[in-house]
Write a protein that holds these residues in place. Structure first.
Motif, PDB file in Angstrom:
ATOM      1  N   GLY A   1       0.829  -1.202   0.000  1.00  0.00           N
ATOM      2  CA  GLY A   1       0.000   0.000   0.000  1.00  0.00           C
ATOM      3  C   GLY A   1       0.859   1.246   0.000  1.00  0.00           C
ATOM      4  O   GLY A   1       0.463   2.293   0.524  1.00  0.00           O
ATOM      5  N   ALA A   2       2.038   1.142  -0.581  1.00  0.00           N
ATOM      6  CA  ALA A   2       2.988   2.252  -0.612  1.00  0.00           C
ATOM      7  C   ALA A   2       2.733   3.139  -1.825  1.00  0.00           C
ATOM      8  O   ALA A   2       1.952   2.797  -2.720  1.00  0.00           O
ATOM      9  CB  ALA A   2       4.419   1.712  -0.637  1.00  0.00           C
ATOM     10  N   ALA A   3       3.410   4.264  -1.853  1.00  0.00           N
ATOM     11  CA  ALA A   3       3.300   5.189  -2.979  1.00  0.00           C
ATOM     12  C   ALA A   3       4.389   4.939  -4.009  1.00  0.00           C
ATOM     13  O   ALA A   3       4.176   5.152  -5.202  1.00  0.00           O
ATOM     14  CB  ALA A   3       3.383   6.633  -2.477  1.00  0.00           C
ATOM     15  N   ALA A   4       5.563   4.499  -3.553  1.00  0.00           N
ATOM     16  CA  ALA A   4       6.699   4.301  -4.462  1.00  0.00           C
ATOM     17  C   ALA A   4       7.740   3.432  -3.777  1.00  0.00           C
ATOM     18  O   ALA A   4       7.741   3.276  -2.550  1.00  0.00           O
ATOM     19  CB  ALA A   4       7.324   5.643  -4.844  1.00  0.00           C
ATOM     20  N   ALA A   5       8.631   2.881  -4.599  1.00  0.00           N
ATOM     21  CA  ALA A   5       9.771   2.115  -4.098  1.00  0.00           C
ATOM     22  C   ALA A   5      10.944   2.381  -5.016  1.00  0.00           C
ATOM     23  O   ALA A   5      10.769   2.664  -6.203  1.00  0.00           O
ATOM     24  CB  ALA A   5       9.462   0.621  -4.069  1.00  0.00           C
ATOM     25  N   ALA A   6      12.146   2.274  -4.463  1.00  0.00           N
ATOM     26  CA  ALA A   6      13.339   2.479  -5.280  1.00  0.00           C
ATOM     27  C   ALA A   6      14.518   1.745  -4.673  1.00  0.00           C
ATOM     28  O   ALA A   6      14.573   1.504  -3.465  1.00  0.00           O
ATOM     29  CB  ALA A   6      13.680   3.962  -5.392  1.00  0.00           C
ATOM     30  N   VAL A   7      15.460   1.413  -5.540  1.00  0.00           N
ATOM     31  CA  VAL A   7      16.770   0.926  -5.130  1.00  0.00           C
ATOM     32  C   VAL A   7      17.747   2.025  -5.489  1.00  0.00           C
ATOM     33  O   VAL A   7      17.846   2.440  -6.645  1.00  0.00           O
ATOM     34  CB  VAL A   7      17.149  -0.385  -5.855  1.00  0.00           C
ATOM     35  N   ILE A   8      18.435   2.540  -4.463  1.00  0.00           N
ATOM     36  CA  ILE A   8      19.474   3.541  -4.681  1.00  0.00           C
ATOM     37  C   ILE A   8      20.754   2.996  -4.073  1.00  0.00           C
ATOM     38  O   ILE A   8      20.735   2.041  -3.295  1.00  0.00           O
ATOM     39  CB  ILE A   8      19.110   4.913  -4.066  1.00  0.00           C
ATOM     40  N   ASP A   9      21.881   3.602  -4.442  1.00  0.00           N
ATOM     41  CA  ASP A   9      23.125   3.208  -3.795  1.00  0.00           C
ATOM     42  C   ASP A   9      23.580   4.322  -2.869  1.00  0.00           C
ATOM     43  O   ASP A   9      22.962   5.388  -2.813  1.00  0.00           O
ATOM     44  CB  ASP A   9      24.192   2.779  -4.810  1.00  0.00           C
ATOM     45  N   GLU A  10      24.654   4.065  -2.141  1.00  0.00           N
ATOM     46  CA  GLU A  10      25.072   5.034  -1.127  1.00  0.00           C
ATOM     47  C   GLU A  10      25.527   6.359  -1.727  1.00  0.00           C
ATOM     48  O   GLU A  10      25.650   7.346  -1.016  1.00  0.00           O
ATOM     49  CB  GLU A  10      26.150   4.445  -0.222  1.00  0.00           C
ATOM     50  N   SER A  11      25.748   6.406  -3.042  1.00  0.00           N
ATOM     51  CA  SER A  11      26.087   7.660  -3.727  1.00  0.00           C
ATOM     52  C   SER A  11      24.859   8.325  -4.327  1.00  0.00           C
ATOM     53  O   SER A  11      24.978   9.257  -5.116  1.00  0.00           O
ATOM     54  CB  SER A  11      27.109   7.387  -4.842  1.00  0.00           C
ATOM     55  N   ASN A  12      23.674   7.832  -3.973  1.00  0.00           N
ATOM     56  CA  ASN A  12      22.394   8.331  -4.443  1.00  0.00           C
ATOM     57  C   ASN A  12      22.205   8.146  -5.946  1.00  0.00           C
ATOM     58  O   ASN A  12      21.578   8.961  -6.605  1.00  0.00           O
ATOM     59  CB  ASN A  12      22.157   9.790  -4.045  1.00  0.00           C
TER      60      ASN A  12
ATOM     61  N   GLY B   1       3.526  12.111   8.783  1.00  0.00           N
ATOM     62  CA  GLY B   1       2.355  12.619   8.081  1.00  0.00           C
ATOM     63  C   GLY B   1       2.763  13.752   7.151  1.00  0.00           C
ATOM     64  O   GLY B   1       3.877  14.285   7.256  1.00  0.00           O
ATOM     65  N   ALA B   2       1.872  14.103   6.247  1.00  0.00           N
ATOM     66  CA  ALA B   2       2.143  15.190   5.307  1.00  0.00           C
ATOM     67  C   ALA B   2       2.429  16.464   6.093  1.00  0.00           C
ATOM     68  O   ALA B   2       1.882  16.657   7.170  1.00  0.00           O
ATOM     69  CB  ALA B   2       0.947  15.371   4.385  1.00  0.00           C
ATOM     70  N   PRO B   3       3.296  17.319   5.626  1.00  0.00           N
ATOM     71  CA  PRO B   3       3.960  17.327   4.325  1.00  0.00           C
ATOM     72  C   PRO B   3       5.307  16.594   4.322  1.00  0.00           C
ATOM     73  O   PRO B   3       5.969  16.555   3.284  1.00  0.00           O
ATOM     74  CB  PRO B   3       4.171  18.809   4.054  1.00  0.00           C
ATOM     75  N   ASP B   4       5.695  15.999   5.430  1.00  0.00           N
ATOM     76  CA  ASP B   4       6.988  15.314   5.494  1.00  0.00           C
ATOM     77  C   ASP B   4       6.922  13.983   4.737  1.00  0.00           C
ATOM     78  O   ASP B   4       5.855  13.378   4.633  1.00  0.00           O
ATOM     79  CB  ASP B   4       7.358  15.054   6.961  1.00  0.00           C
ATOM     80  N   ASP B   5       8.077  13.543   4.207  1.00  0.00           N
ATOM     81  CA  ASP B   5       8.135  12.242   3.541  1.00  0.00           C
ATOM     82  C   ASP B   5       7.994  11.122   4.564  1.00  0.00           C
ATOM     83  O   ASP B   5       8.615  11.152   5.625  1.00  0.00           O
ATOM     84  CB  ASP B   5       9.473  12.067   2.805  1.00  0.00           C
ATOM     85  N   SER B   6       7.190  10.146   4.240  1.00  0.00           N
ATOM     86  CA  SER B   6       6.971   8.973   5.073  1.00  0.00           C
ATOM     87  C   SER B   6       7.609   7.786   4.358  1.00  0.00           C
ATOM     88  O   SER B   6       7.236   7.481   3.217  1.00  0.00           O
ATOM     89  CB  SER B   6       5.467   8.758   5.242  1.00  0.00           C
ATOM     90  N   TYR B   7       8.580   7.134   5.011  1.00  0.00           N
ATOM     91  CA  TYR B   7       9.319   6.073   4.318  1.00  0.00           C
ATOM     92  C   TYR B   7       9.917   5.085   5.299  1.00  0.00           C
ATOM     93  O   TYR B   7      10.001   5.343   6.496  1.00  0.00           O
ATOM     94  CB  TYR B   7      10.442   6.661   3.468  1.00  0.00           C
TER      95      TYR B   7
ATOM     96  N   PHE C   1       5.503   6.079   1.579  1.00  0.00           N
ATOM     97  CA  PHE C   1       4.078   5.961   1.842  1.00  0.00           C
ATOM     98  C   PHE C   1       3.441   7.342   1.776  1.00  0.00           C
ATOM     99  O   PHE C   1       4.129   8.359   1.901  1.00  0.00           O
ATOM    100  CB  PHE C   1       3.846   5.341   3.227  1.00  0.00           C
ATOM    101  N   ASN C   2       2.127   7.369   1.626  1.00  0.00           N
ATOM    102  CA  ASN C   2       1.411   8.648   1.564  1.00  0.00           C
ATOM    103  C   ASN C   2       1.111   9.223   2.943  1.00  0.00           C
ATOM    104  O   ASN C   2       0.522  10.299   3.036  1.00  0.00           O
ATOM    105  CB  ASN C   2       0.109   8.490   0.774  1.00  0.00           C
TER     106      ASN C   2
END
Length: 146
Positions: free
Chosen positions: A25-36, A81-87, A102-103
């Motif tokens: 029920g998330a808004a998005a997902a990503a794989v990033i590395d430590e260098s973004n 909660g909004a407006p902060d990113d929830s992750y 998440f939203n």
């Protein structure tokens, strides 16, 4: 060749992230590395790179302890909660981080269990990715692990 649907490993990773987003029920997902560097995300949308950049600035840049490639670990839940990113996020493979956004607020224990069940598949697909600029490139998933 840049990573795209023409690369079976990338398509499988993207499909895995899509399924994880749906189940969580998330808004998005990503794989990033430590260098973004953003390796893969779902949805494939212009909204994800800014989320990844804010996450990297908040959680990876200047974090205490050893860097991921030197044995550091990252496990974080930020059910805001909004407006902060929830992750929530967890590192894997020495340099990578799987992040779910998440939203709004979420149950960290429940979502962490879900994320940890998916992590072995996400890790296997990520480390199988070819270098994004082709087989002779000096950067890529395998090269960065070395």
């Amino acid at each position: 060749m840049p990573l795209s649907d023409d690369v079976p490993e990338w398509k499988a990773l993207r499909d895995t992230l899509r399924a994880l987003v749906d189940r969580a029920g998330a808004a998005a997902a990503a794989v990033i590395d430590e260098s973004n560097n953003l390796w893969c995300a779902w949805p494939v949308a212009s909204t994800v790179p800014p989320l990844a950049a804010r996450f990297a600035e908040r959680e990876l840049a200047g974090r205490p302890g050893p860097p991921l490639r030197r044995g550091g670990r990252l496990r974080v839940a930020h059910p805001a909660g909004a407006p902060d990113d929830s992750y929530m996020a967890e590192s894997f493979g020495g340099i990578y981080v799987l992040v779910l956004w998440f939203n709004g607020p979420f149950d960290p224990d429940f979502q962490r269990a879900r994320l940890r069940r998916e992590l072995p598949r996400v890790e296997a697909l990520t480390v199988a990715l070819p270098p994004p600029d082709g087989p002779d490139a000096t950067e890529g998933a395998a090269k960065q692990r070395a």
